[in-house]
Design a protein around this motif. Structure first.
Motif, PDB file in Angstrom:
ATOM      1  N   UNK A 225       0.898  -1.172   0.169  1.00  0.00           N
ATOM      2  CA  UNK A 225       0.128   0.073   0.160  1.00  0.00           C
ATOM      3  C   UNK A 225       0.655   1.250  -0.081  1.00  0.00           C
ATOM      4  N   UNK A 226       2.099   1.016   0.080  1.00  0.00           N
ATOM      5  CA  UNK A 226       3.096   2.502   0.017  1.00  0.00           C
ATOM      6  C   UNK A 226       3.031   3.091  -1.428  1.00  0.00           C
ATOM      7  N   UNK A 227       2.720   4.362  -1.556  1.00  0.00           N
ATOM      8  CA  UNK A 227       2.583   5.073  -2.863  1.00  0.00           C
ATOM      9  C   UNK A 227       3.670   4.860  -3.628  1.00  0.00           C
ATOM     10  N   UNK A 228       4.879   4.731  -3.265  1.00  0.00           N
ATOM     11  CA  UNK A 228       5.991   4.539  -4.368  1.00  0.00           C
ATOM     12  C   UNK A 228       7.093   3.772  -3.507  1.00  0.00           C
ATOM     13  N   UNK A 229       6.997   2.566  -3.409  1.00  0.00           N
ATOM     14  CA  UNK A 229       8.095   1.810  -2.541  1.00  0.00           C
ATOM     15  C   UNK A 229       9.365   1.497  -3.741  1.00  0.00           C
ATOM     16  N   UNK A 230      10.265   2.448  -3.798  1.00  0.00           N
ATOM     17  CA  UNK A 230      11.358   2.242  -4.668  1.00  0.00           C
ATOM     18  C   UNK A 230      12.622   2.455  -3.444  1.00  0.00           C
ATOM     19  N   UNK A 231      13.749   1.884  -4.022  1.00  0.00           N
ATOM     20  CA  UNK A 231      14.882   2.061  -3.392  1.00  0.00           C
ATOM     21  C   UNK A 231      15.196   3.664  -3.140  1.00  0.00           C
ATOM     22  N   UNK A 232      15.910   3.810  -1.891  1.00  0.00           N
ATOM     23  CA  UNK A 232      16.062   5.380  -1.708  1.00  0.00           C
ATOM     24  C   UNK A 232      17.318   5.673  -1.406  1.00  0.00           C
ATOM     25  N   UNK A 233      18.568   4.592  -1.314  1.00  0.00           N
ATOM     26  CA  UNK A 233      19.921   4.767  -1.149  1.00  0.00           C
ATOM     27  C   UNK A 233      20.801   3.845  -2.203  1.00  0.00           C
ATOM     28  N   UNK A 234      20.229   2.636  -2.295  1.00  0.00           N
ATOM     29  CA  UNK A 234      20.865   1.730  -3.225  1.00  0.00           C
ATOM     30  C   UNK A 234      20.597   1.982  -4.810  1.00  0.00           C
ATOM     31  N   UNK A 235      21.285   1.808  -5.494  1.00  0.00           N
ATOM     32  CA  UNK A 235      21.201   1.778  -6.921  1.00  0.00           C
ATOM     33  C   UNK A 235      19.955   0.906  -7.328  1.00  0.00           C
ATOM     34  N   UNK A 236      19.114   1.216  -8.310  1.00  0.00           N
ATOM     35  CA  UNK A 236      17.737   0.712  -8.373  1.00  0.00           C
ATOM     36  C   UNK A 236      17.865  -0.861  -8.964  1.00  0.00           C
ATOM     37  N   UNK A 237      19.270  -1.223  -9.530  1.00  0.00           N
ATOM     38  CA  UNK A 237      19.424  -2.321  -9.987  1.00  0.00           C
ATOM     39  C   UNK A 237      20.274  -3.158  -8.838  1.00  0.00           C
ATOM     40  N   UNK A 238      20.305  -2.565  -7.719  1.00  0.00           N
ATOM     41  CA  UNK A 238      21.328  -3.409  -6.739  1.00  0.00           C
ATOM     42  C   UNK A 238      20.626  -4.817  -6.307  1.00  0.00           C
TER      43      UNK A 238
END
Length: 271
Positions: A225-238
Protein backbone atom coordinates in the motif's frame (compact mmCIF):
# COMPACT_ATOMS: atom_id res chain seq x y z
CA UNK A 1 52.64 -0.80 58.05
CA UNK A 2 49.89 1.66 58.89
CA UNK A 3 47.58 3.14 56.29
CA UNK A 4 48.35 6.69 55.18
CA UNK A 5 46.13 9.27 56.73
CA UNK A 6 43.31 10.36 54.41
CA UNK A 7 42.87 14.03 53.85
CA UNK A 8 39.41 15.62 53.96
CA UNK A 9 37.61 15.19 50.66
CA UNK A 10 39.43 11.95 49.77
CA UNK A 11 36.75 9.65 51.21
CA UNK A 12 35.17 7.45 48.52
CA UNK A 13 31.67 8.37 47.55
CA UNK A 14 29.02 5.91 48.70
CA UNK A 15 27.54 3.82 45.91
CA UNK A 16 23.96 4.73 45.04
CA UNK A 17 21.16 2.35 45.79
CA UNK A 18 20.20 0.08 42.85
CA UNK A 19 17.25 1.32 40.79
CA UNK A 20 14.77 -1.53 40.17
CA UNK A 21 13.07 -1.71 36.80
CA UNK A 22 9.38 -2.19 36.06
CA UNK A 23 9.53 -5.90 36.87
CA UNK A 24 11.72 -5.49 39.93
CA UNK A 25 14.95 -6.39 38.09
CA UNK A 26 18.00 -4.19 38.58
CA UNK A 27 19.56 -2.66 35.48
CA UNK A 28 23.35 -3.08 35.79
CA UNK A 29 23.79 0.03 33.63
CA UNK A 30 22.35 2.07 36.49
CA UNK A 31 23.62 0.01 39.42
CA UNK A 32 27.28 0.69 40.16
CA UNK A 33 27.29 -2.13 42.72
CA UNK A 34 27.03 -4.61 39.86
CA UNK A 35 30.70 -3.89 39.01
CA UNK A 36 29.62 -1.79 36.02
CA UNK A 37 28.69 -4.78 33.90
CA UNK A 38 26.83 -4.12 30.66
CA UNK A 39 23.06 -4.27 30.84
CA UNK A 40 21.84 -7.85 31.06
CA UNK A 41 18.31 -9.17 30.66
CA UNK A 42 17.02 -11.74 33.09
CA UNK A 43 16.57 -15.41 32.16
CA UNK A 44 13.03 -14.67 31.01
CA UNK A 45 12.27 -14.37 27.33
CA UNK A 46 12.93 -16.42 24.25
CA UNK A 47 16.33 -17.67 23.11
CA UNK A 48 16.59 -17.43 19.32
CA UNK A 49 20.26 -18.24 18.88
CA UNK A 50 23.74 -18.35 20.37
CA UNK A 51 26.42 -15.77 19.64
CA UNK A 52 30.05 -16.84 19.72
CA UNK A 53 33.01 -14.51 19.68
CA UNK A 54 32.77 -10.81 18.97
CA UNK A 55 32.15 -8.51 16.02
CA UNK A 56 30.47 -11.22 13.94
CA UNK A 57 33.75 -12.87 12.89
CA UNK A 58 33.35 -16.64 12.88
CA UNK A 59 35.10 -17.92 9.75
CA UNK A 60 38.71 -17.40 10.74
CA UNK A 61 41.17 -17.29 13.60
CA UNK A 62 40.34 -14.94 16.44
CA UNK A 63 42.57 -11.91 17.01
CA UNK A 64 40.38 -10.03 19.48
CA UNK A 65 40.70 -12.31 22.50
CA UNK A 66 36.95 -12.89 22.59
CA UNK A 67 36.85 -16.04 20.46
CA UNK A 68 35.58 -18.24 23.29
CA UNK A 69 32.88 -15.83 24.40
CA UNK A 70 29.46 -17.50 24.17
CA UNK A 71 26.14 -15.96 25.07
CA UNK A 72 22.51 -16.56 24.09
CA UNK A 73 20.62 -14.18 21.82
CA UNK A 74 17.50 -13.58 23.86
CA UNK A 75 14.40 -11.56 23.00
CA UNK A 76 12.45 -10.22 25.99
CA UNK A 77 9.30 -12.12 26.79
CA UNK A 78 5.82 -10.82 27.54
CA UNK A 79 5.57 -8.77 30.74
CA UNK A 80 3.07 -9.37 33.51
CA UNK A 81 0.77 -6.77 35.00
CA UNK A 82 1.19 -4.25 36.44
CA UNK A 83 3.49 -2.75 33.82
CA UNK A 84 4.39 0.34 35.84
CA UNK A 85 5.82 3.34 34.03
CA UNK A 86 8.99 4.75 32.47
CA UNK A 87 10.40 5.68 35.87
CA UNK A 88 10.11 2.15 37.21
CA UNK A 89 8.06 0.79 40.05
CA UNK A 90 5.85 -2.28 40.27
CA UNK A 91 2.53 -0.43 40.75
CA UNK A 92 -0.11 0.58 38.22
CA UNK A 93 1.39 3.32 36.05
CA UNK A 94 1.44 5.08 32.69
CA UNK A 95 2.13 1.87 30.77
CA UNK A 96 -0.94 0.18 32.28
CA UNK A 97 -3.07 3.19 31.41
CA UNK A 98 -1.93 3.14 27.76
CA UNK A 99 -2.51 -0.62 27.52
CA UNK A 100 -5.98 -0.36 29.08
CA UNK A 101 -7.02 2.49 26.79
CA UNK A 102 -5.74 0.70 23.69
CA UNK A 103 -7.43 -2.59 24.56
CA UNK A 104 -10.68 -0.80 25.38
CA UNK A 105 -10.62 1.17 22.12
CA UNK A 106 -10.04 -1.99 20.08
CA UNK A 107 -12.92 -3.75 21.85
CA UNK A 108 -15.21 -0.83 20.97
CA UNK A 109 -14.36 -1.49 17.32
CA UNK A 110 -15.32 -5.15 17.65
CA UNK A 111 -11.73 -6.42 17.65
CA UNK A 112 -10.56 -8.83 20.34
CA UNK A 113 -7.37 -7.22 21.75
CA UNK A 114 -5.58 -10.58 22.04
CA UNK A 115 -5.98 -11.08 18.29
CA UNK A 116 -4.22 -7.81 17.50
CA UNK A 117 -1.69 -7.55 20.35
CA UNK A 118 0.52 -10.63 20.33
CA UNK A 119 2.40 -9.61 23.47
CA UNK A 120 3.17 -6.55 25.56
CA UNK A 121 6.79 -6.08 26.62
CA UNK A 122 8.20 -3.74 29.24
CA UNK A 123 11.99 -3.85 29.01
CA UNK A 124 14.55 -1.31 30.25
CA UNK A 125 11.85 1.19 31.10
CA UNK A 126 10.24 1.10 27.64
CA UNK A 127 6.86 -0.18 26.47
CA UNK A 128 6.49 -2.18 23.24
CA UNK A 129 3.31 -3.64 21.77
CA UNK A 130 3.95 -6.57 19.41
CA UNK A 131 1.17 -6.33 16.84
CA UNK A 132 -0.08 -8.94 14.36
CA UNK A 133 0.86 -7.44 11.01
CA UNK A 134 -2.64 -7.65 9.50
CA UNK A 135 -3.95 -5.45 12.34
CA UNK A 136 -1.17 -2.85 12.23
CA UNK A 137 -3.12 -0.10 10.38
CA UNK A 138 -6.12 -0.32 12.73
CA UNK A 139 -3.94 -0.29 15.85
CA UNK A 140 -1.86 2.64 14.56
CA UNK A 141 -4.98 4.63 13.64
CA UNK A 142 -6.50 3.93 17.05
CA UNK A 143 -3.34 5.08 18.81
CA UNK A 144 -3.36 8.27 16.75
CA UNK A 145 -7.04 9.18 16.98
CA UNK A 146 -8.32 7.99 20.36
CA UNK A 147 -8.51 11.03 22.71
CA UNK A 148 -7.08 9.06 25.64
CA UNK A 149 -4.06 7.93 23.56
CA UNK A 150 -3.31 10.60 20.93
CA UNK A 151 0.04 9.34 19.63
CA UNK A 152 0.13 12.01 16.94
CA UNK A 153 3.72 11.51 15.85
CA UNK A 154 5.61 8.52 14.48
CA UNK A 155 9.30 9.38 14.57
CA UNK A 156 10.44 6.57 12.31
CA UNK A 157 10.33 2.98 11.12
CA UNK A 158 13.34 0.74 11.83
CA UNK A 159 14.09 -2.66 10.35
CA UNK A 160 15.67 -5.55 12.26
CA UNK A 161 16.72 -8.96 10.97
CA UNK A 162 16.93 -11.96 13.33
CA UNK A 163 17.91 -15.00 11.23
CA UNK A 164 17.35 -17.26 14.24
CA UNK A 165 13.81 -16.05 14.92
CA UNK A 166 12.22 -18.72 12.77
CA UNK A 167 9.00 -17.73 11.04
CA UNK A 168 9.40 -14.04 11.94
CA UNK A 169 12.91 -13.19 10.88
CA UNK A 170 12.11 -9.65 9.76
CA UNK A 171 10.87 -7.05 12.23
CA UNK A 172 9.60 -3.50 11.68
CA UNK A 173 9.68 -1.19 14.70
CA UNK A 174 7.63 2.02 14.95
CA UNK A 175 8.47 4.72 17.48
CA UNK A 176 5.39 6.70 18.57
CA UNK A 177 5.17 9.89 20.61
CA UNK A 178 2.11 11.49 22.18
CA UNK A 179 2.60 15.24 22.31
CA UNK A 180 -0.75 15.62 24.08
CA UNK A 181 0.08 13.23 26.94
CA UNK A 182 3.91 13.35 26.76
CA UNK A 183 4.35 9.59 26.30
CA UNK A 184 6.60 7.30 24.24
CA UNK A 185 5.82 3.76 23.11
CA UNK A 186 6.85 1.36 20.35
CA UNK A 187 4.99 -0.93 18.01
CA UNK A 188 6.72 -3.98 16.56
CA UNK A 189 5.52 -6.29 13.80
CA UNK A 190 7.23 -9.31 12.31
CA UNK A 191 7.18 -11.21 9.02
CA UNK A 192 8.95 -14.34 7.77
CA UNK A 193 11.73 -14.24 5.18
CA UNK A 194 9.46 -16.25 2.89
CA UNK A 195 6.67 -13.63 3.03
CA UNK A 196 8.24 -10.24 3.85
CA UNK A 197 5.04 -8.18 3.65
CA UNK A 198 3.79 -5.60 6.16
CA UNK A 199 0.94 -3.09 5.65
CA UNK A 200 2.07 0.48 4.99
CA UNK A 201 1.27 3.18 7.56
CA UNK A 202 1.90 6.14 5.24
CA UNK A 203 -1.83 6.93 5.09
CA UNK A 204 -1.86 7.24 8.90
CA UNK A 205 1.59 8.74 9.45
CA UNK A 206 2.62 10.45 6.16
CA UNK A 207 6.17 11.08 7.40
CA UNK A 208 6.75 7.30 7.25
CA UNK A 209 6.94 7.55 3.45
CA UNK A 210 10.72 7.71 3.28
CA UNK A 211 11.25 5.65 6.44
CA UNK A 212 9.42 2.70 4.87
CA UNK A 213 11.38 3.14 1.65
CA UNK A 214 14.66 3.05 3.59
CA UNK A 215 13.59 -0.07 5.52
CA UNK A 216 12.59 -1.73 2.26
CA UNK A 217 15.88 -0.72 0.63
CA UNK A 218 18.10 -2.12 3.37
CA UNK A 219 16.06 -5.04 4.78
CA UNK A 220 13.71 -6.14 1.99
CA UNK A 221 10.49 -5.57 3.96
CA UNK A 222 7.70 -4.88 1.47
CA UNK A 223 5.20 -2.31 2.76
CA UNK A 224 1.94 -3.11 1.00
CA UNK A 225 0.00 0.00 0.00
CA UNK A 226 2.99 2.34 -0.03
CA UNK A 227 2.51 4.97 -2.75
CA UNK A 228 6.00 4.59 -4.28
CA UNK A 229 8.05 1.81 -2.72
CA UNK A 230 11.40 2.27 -4.50
CA UNK A 231 14.99 2.21 -3.31
CA UNK A 232 16.11 5.34 -1.52
CA UNK A 233 19.88 4.80 -1.04
CA UNK A 234 21.06 1.87 -3.17
CA UNK A 235 21.02 1.87 -7.01
CA UNK A 236 17.77 0.63 -8.55
CA UNK A 237 19.48 -2.47 -9.96
CA UNK A 238 21.24 -3.41 -6.69
CA UNK A 239 20.88 -7.07 -5.79
CA UNK A 240 20.04 -7.90 -2.18
CA UNK A 241 19.45 -5.92 0.99
CA UNK A 242 22.67 -4.73 2.64
CA UNK A 243 21.67 -4.54 6.31
CA UNK A 244 20.31 -8.05 6.63
CA UNK A 245 22.45 -10.36 8.72
CA UNK A 246 22.61 -12.90 5.89
CA UNK A 247 24.01 -10.37 3.42
CA UNK A 248 27.68 -10.92 2.39
CA UNK A 249 30.02 -8.82 4.50
CA UNK A 250 31.77 -6.05 2.63
CA UNK A 251 29.72 -5.85 -0.53
CA UNK A 252 32.09 -4.76 -3.30
CA UNK A 253 35.89 -4.53 -3.50
CA UNK A 254 37.54 -1.14 -2.97
CA UNK A 255 39.65 0.10 -5.86
CA UNK A 256 42.78 2.23 -5.51
CA UNK A 257 45.21 3.57 -8.10
CA UNK A 258 47.25 0.57 -9.17
CA UNK A 259 45.75 -1.73 -6.53
CA UNK A 260 42.51 -3.35 -5.49
CA UNK A 261 41.44 -4.20 -1.95
CA UNK A 262 39.00 -7.16 -1.81
CA UNK A 263 35.82 -7.01 0.21
CA UNK A 264 36.27 -7.93 3.91
CA UNK A 265 34.61 -11.33 3.52
CA UNK A 266 37.11 -12.21 0.79
CA UNK A 267 40.28 -11.19 2.59
CA UNK A 268 42.62 -13.69 4.18
CA UNK A 269 41.62 -15.15 7.52
CA UNK A 270 43.90 -15.49 10.52
CA UNK A 271 43.93 -19.24 11.04
Amino acid sequence: MSEPEKKPGQEPRPLPEPVPGPNGAVNPDRDLQSQNLPGQRTDHGEVIGVRRGMFGANNGGDTSGYGRLTRPVRLPGASARPYGGPRGGAAYGDFDEVADELEGALEEQGLVPENAIEKTVVDRGELTFHIAREHLPRVARTLRDDPALRFELCTGVSGVHYPGDKGRELHAVYHLRSITHNRLIRLEVSAPDSDPHVPSTVEIYPANDWHERETYDFFGLVFDGHPALTRIMMPDDWQGFPQRKDYPLGGIPVEYKGAQIPAPDQRRSYS
